[in-house]
Design a protein around this motif. Structure first.
Motif, mmCIF file in Angstrom:
data_model
loop_
_atom_site.group_PDB
_atom_site.id
_atom_site.type_symbol
_atom_site.label_atom_id
_atom_site.label_comp_id
_atom_site.label_asym_id
_atom_site.label_seq_id
_atom_site.Cartn_x
_atom_site.Cartn_y
_atom_site.Cartn_z
ATOM 1 N N LEU A 203 -25.703 4.896 -5.309
ATOM 2 C CA LEU A 203 -26.849 4.297 -5.998
ATOM 3 C C LEU A 203 -27.452 3.218 -5.122
ATOM 4 O O LEU A 203 -26.739 2.370 -4.572
ATOM 5 C CB LEU A 203 -26.401 3.679 -7.326
ATOM 6 N N THR A 204 -28.786 3.253 -4.977
ATOM 7 C CA THR A 204 -29.527 2.190 -4.304
ATOM 8 C C THR A 204 -30.701 1.789 -5.192
ATOM 9 O O THR A 204 -31.445 2.653 -5.668
ATOM 10 C CB THR A 204 -30.063 2.643 -2.931
ATOM 11 N N ASP A 215 -24.141 0.904 -4.147
ATOM 12 C CA ASP A 215 -22.718 1.146 -4.339
ATOM 13 C C ASP A 215 -22.488 2.651 -4.288
ATOM 14 O O ASP A 215 -23.450 3.445 -4.307
ATOM 15 C CB ASP A 215 -22.270 0.584 -5.687
ATOM 16 N N GLN A 216 -21.231 3.046 -4.212
ATOM 17 C CA GLN A 216 -20.911 4.466 -4.276
ATOM 18 C C GLN A 216 -19.506 4.643 -4.829
ATOM 19 O O GLN A 216 -18.685 3.717 -4.825
ATOM 20 C CB GLN A 216 -21.023 5.127 -2.911
ATOM 21 N N ILE A 217 -19.236 5.846 -5.322
ATOM 22 C CA ILE A 217 -17.935 6.171 -5.889
ATOM 23 C C ILE A 217 -17.751 7.678 -5.802
ATOM 24 O O ILE A 217 -18.739 8.424 -5.711
ATOM 25 C CB ILE A 217 -17.836 5.690 -7.363
ATOM 26 N N VAL A 252 -21.835 -0.199 -11.761
ATOM 27 C CA VAL A 252 -22.585 -1.076 -12.656
ATOM 28 C C VAL A 252 -23.026 -2.306 -11.873
ATOM 29 O O VAL A 252 -22.186 -3.020 -11.320
ATOM 30 C CB VAL A 252 -21.730 -1.511 -13.864
ATOM 31 N N PRO A 253 -24.337 -2.585 -11.794
ATOM 32 C CA PRO A 253 -24.798 -3.793 -11.097
ATOM 33 C C PRO A 253 -24.216 -5.049 -11.737
ATOM 34 O O PRO A 253 -23.795 -5.033 -12.897
ATOM 35 C CB PRO A 253 -26.324 -3.736 -11.270
ATOM 36 N N ASP A 263 -39.351 -1.421 -9.641
ATOM 37 C CA ASP A 263 -38.113 -1.116 -8.918
ATOM 38 C C ASP A 263 -37.998 0.390 -8.698
ATOM 39 O O ASP A 263 -38.450 1.195 -9.525
ATOM 40 C CB ASP A 263 -36.891 -1.598 -9.707
ATOM 41 N N VAL A 264 -37.378 0.755 -7.596
ATOM 42 C CA VAL A 264 -37.143 2.170 -7.280
ATOM 43 C C VAL A 264 -35.642 2.430 -7.309
ATOM 44 O O VAL A 264 -34.860 1.717 -6.666
ATOM 45 C CB VAL A 264 -37.725 2.540 -5.906
ATOM 46 N N ILE A 265 -35.263 3.449 -8.054
ATOM 47 C CA ILE A 265 -33.858 3.823 -8.217
ATOM 48 C C ILE A 265 -33.620 5.120 -7.455
ATOM 49 O O ILE A 265 -34.285 6.130 -7.710
ATOM 50 C CB ILE A 265 -33.519 4.038 -9.710
#
Length: 283
Positions: A203-204, A215-217, A252-253, A263-265
């Motif tokens: 996720l960015t 983050d990543q998982i 989770v931020p 914002d861009v997800i």
């Protein structure tokens, strides 16, 4: 193999080639047991499209890969999600509920969106105007046939109001269900075998040129088996056209972060691609 939905046609990506087929009925096309074999049969009868795949897809108007299906979601399937939900609900006295769900046999399953509230890649998702704390939840999402078989995978953006859910866990439907509350896409990944447990989700979140969070998982960090989630969902529900099931988030931020308009997800999952959504509000 990947399946892209356009306005009046379907693109099938297979072995570094693209194939185009007229779209008759999306629901009938994707809702079948052994979708992978059906797509193999389709491409064997089609001629591939000339040109670079990335170039062709960049000019295609890709839609969310959904017809009349419902979108459901799973909660508290990763440890980080459990911790975040406990933190946000602590003041309301609901923290223990999430702890109990994480350890229970029965998963948390809830209705997320009807097809008209779902958007595709490069489209706009909403945050609620009556919410002060909003986040995206990047999730591996299952395409499930009406027979209860997992036939494919896509990327889900489960837009969530943490301020509303944190106020009282019973407000979950309002925190989760609203206009443009879910993103799906860019395609449906249809592999021959189940998705690799080491598959990574990243996720960015961008605000202008600045990275606000990333983050990543890997999906093997999920506590529950995908097949168990599906089995519980289908215990008492029928889905004549199949359905989609978001499988929870492990990213989770921080509590200090909330989404803003503009914002861009960007959510990327190995083998599937990247789902891109821009944040806005209902007028």
């Amino acid at each position: 193999m990947k399946l892209y939905k356009l306005e009046d046609s379907i693109l099938i990506e297979y072995q570094n080639r693209l194939y185009k087929n007229d779209l008759d009925n999306w629901d009938n096309f994707i809702n079948r047991k052994n979708l992978y074999q059906h797509l193999l049969d389709e491409v064997s009868q089609l001629s591939s499209i000339d040109g670079d795949i990335k170039e062709v897809l960049s000019h295609a108007k890709i839609k969310a890969p959904i017809g009349s299906q419902e979108v459901w979601a799973s909660g508290v399937t990763y440890m980080r999600s459990k911790e975040a939900r406990m933190e946000e609900s602590e003041d309301a006295g609901g923290a223990d509920f999430y702890d109990k769900v994480y350890d229970a046999d029965r998963p948390e399953l809830f209705f997320k969106a009807s097809a008209n509230r779902v958007v595709g890649t490069n489209d706009t998702v909403f945050i609620r105007k009556d919410s002060t704390w909003n986040v995206p939840e990047p999730e591996l999402t299952l395409l499930i046939s009406s027979e209860g078989t997992i036939e494919g995978y896509t990327i889900g953006n489960d837009m969530s109001s943490r301020s509303i859910e944190g106020e009282n866990p019973l407000y979950l439907p309002q925190a989760k269900v609203f206009e443009r509350c879910a993103g799906l896409g860019p395609c449906i990944y249809v592999p021959k075998n189940p998705i690799d447990p080491k598959t990574s989700i990243s996720l960015t979140i961008l605000r202008g040129d600045k990275i606000m969070f990333e983050d990543q998982i890997t999906i093997d960090q999920m506590k529950r088996k995908l097949t168990d989630l599906v089995a519980y969902l289908f215990r008492e529900c029928d889905f004549p056209s199949g359905c989609f099931l978001m499988t929870g988030t492990g990213m989770v931020p921080p509590d200090s972060f909330t989404l803003q308009v503009g914002d861009v997800i960007k959510i990327t999952i190995d083998s599937i691609g990247t789902l891109i959504n821009t944040v806005s509000k209902k007028a």
